[in-house]
Design an enzyme around this catalytic site. Sequence first.
Site, PDB file in Angstrom:
ATOM      1  N   ASP A  15     -12.257 -16.650  11.058  1.00  0.00           N
ATOM      2  CA  ASP A  15     -13.264 -17.142  10.133  1.00  0.00           C
ATOM      3  C   ASP A  15     -14.121 -15.942   9.747  1.00  0.00           C
ATOM      4  O   ASP A  15     -14.107 -14.916  10.432  1.00  0.00           O
ATOM      5  CB  ASP A  15     -14.101 -18.219  10.824  1.00  0.00           C
ATOM      6  CG  ASP A  15     -15.185 -18.790   9.939  1.00  0.00           C
ATOM      7  OD1 ASP A  15     -14.926 -19.018   8.743  1.00  0.00           O
ATOM      8  OD2 ASP A  15     -16.306 -18.994  10.446  1.00  0.00           O
ATOM      9  N   ASP A  17     -17.876 -16.030   8.210  1.00  0.00           N
ATOM     10  CA  ASP A  17     -19.299 -16.188   8.518  1.00  0.00           C
ATOM     11  C   ASP A  17     -19.489 -16.660   9.958  1.00  0.00           C
ATOM     12  O   ASP A  17     -18.938 -17.676  10.368  1.00  0.00           O
ATOM     13  CB  ASP A  17     -19.944 -17.182   7.553  1.00  0.00           C
ATOM     14  CG  ASP A  17     -19.853 -16.731   6.100  1.00  0.00           C
ATOM     15  OD1 ASP A  17     -19.880 -15.513   5.857  1.00  0.00           O
ATOM     16  OD2 ASP A  17     -19.752 -17.593   5.214  1.00  0.00           O
ATOM     17  N   ASN A  60     -14.113 -20.860   4.228  1.00  0.00           N
ATOM     18  CA  ASN A  60     -14.619 -21.809   3.244  1.00  0.00           C
ATOM     19  C   ASN A  60     -15.846 -21.174   2.601  1.00  0.00           C
ATOM     20  O   ASN A  60     -16.736 -20.697   3.307  1.00  0.00           O
ATOM     21  CB  ASN A  60     -15.029 -23.126   3.907  1.00  0.00           C
ATOM     22  CG  ASN A  60     -13.846 -23.935   4.405  1.00  0.00           C
ATOM     23  OD1 ASN A  60     -12.726 -23.764   3.947  1.00  0.00           O
ATOM     24  ND2 ASN A  60     -14.095 -24.828   5.347  1.00  0.00           N
TER      25      ASN A  60
END
Length: 173
Positions: A15, A17, A60
């Site tokens: 991921d 962040d 995302n």
Amino acid sequence: MAQLGNRTYDTLFLDRDGIINRLRPGDYVKSWDEFEFLPGALNALTKCNAMFRRILVVTNQRGVGKGLMTRQALDEIHRRMLQTIAAHGGRIDKIYCCTGLSENDPCRKPNIGMALQAQKEFPEIDFASALMVGDTSSDLLFGRNAGMHTVLIGEDNPQADYISLHQFSASLL
């Protein structure tokens, strides 16, 4: 290949962040000026360079879908992030991002659209030999849904294969 527990992994999904850069609670990283590498993240990515055949980011990025930033701004953040990582001896082979707002969007984690895109582009990826590192239950479910093993950073969750209550970089240092 990386060894964790009694398993060997050749692909690392990360991921962005909260793993590579500082999370901005209630906000989004909308420009390079707001992007801040987590302490030790560049060193950790350098170590990962030698450990994994593929290193991929799956993120995302709803800020684009909400109109808070442009796709061009996101691409610029990623371009500069990749340059900085490379300048420190690390690498990311590809960044996959979902800017959609709908939870039903096939590319939005925890759905596995970004994993399938990666496997299409890099056919040697075997999800059973892949590790997903994230900091949310959505990251954990993404990895699980794709058949990967998972590392959840900073949260105690019995569903994760591995748990580190330290940030990603601290677990490799």
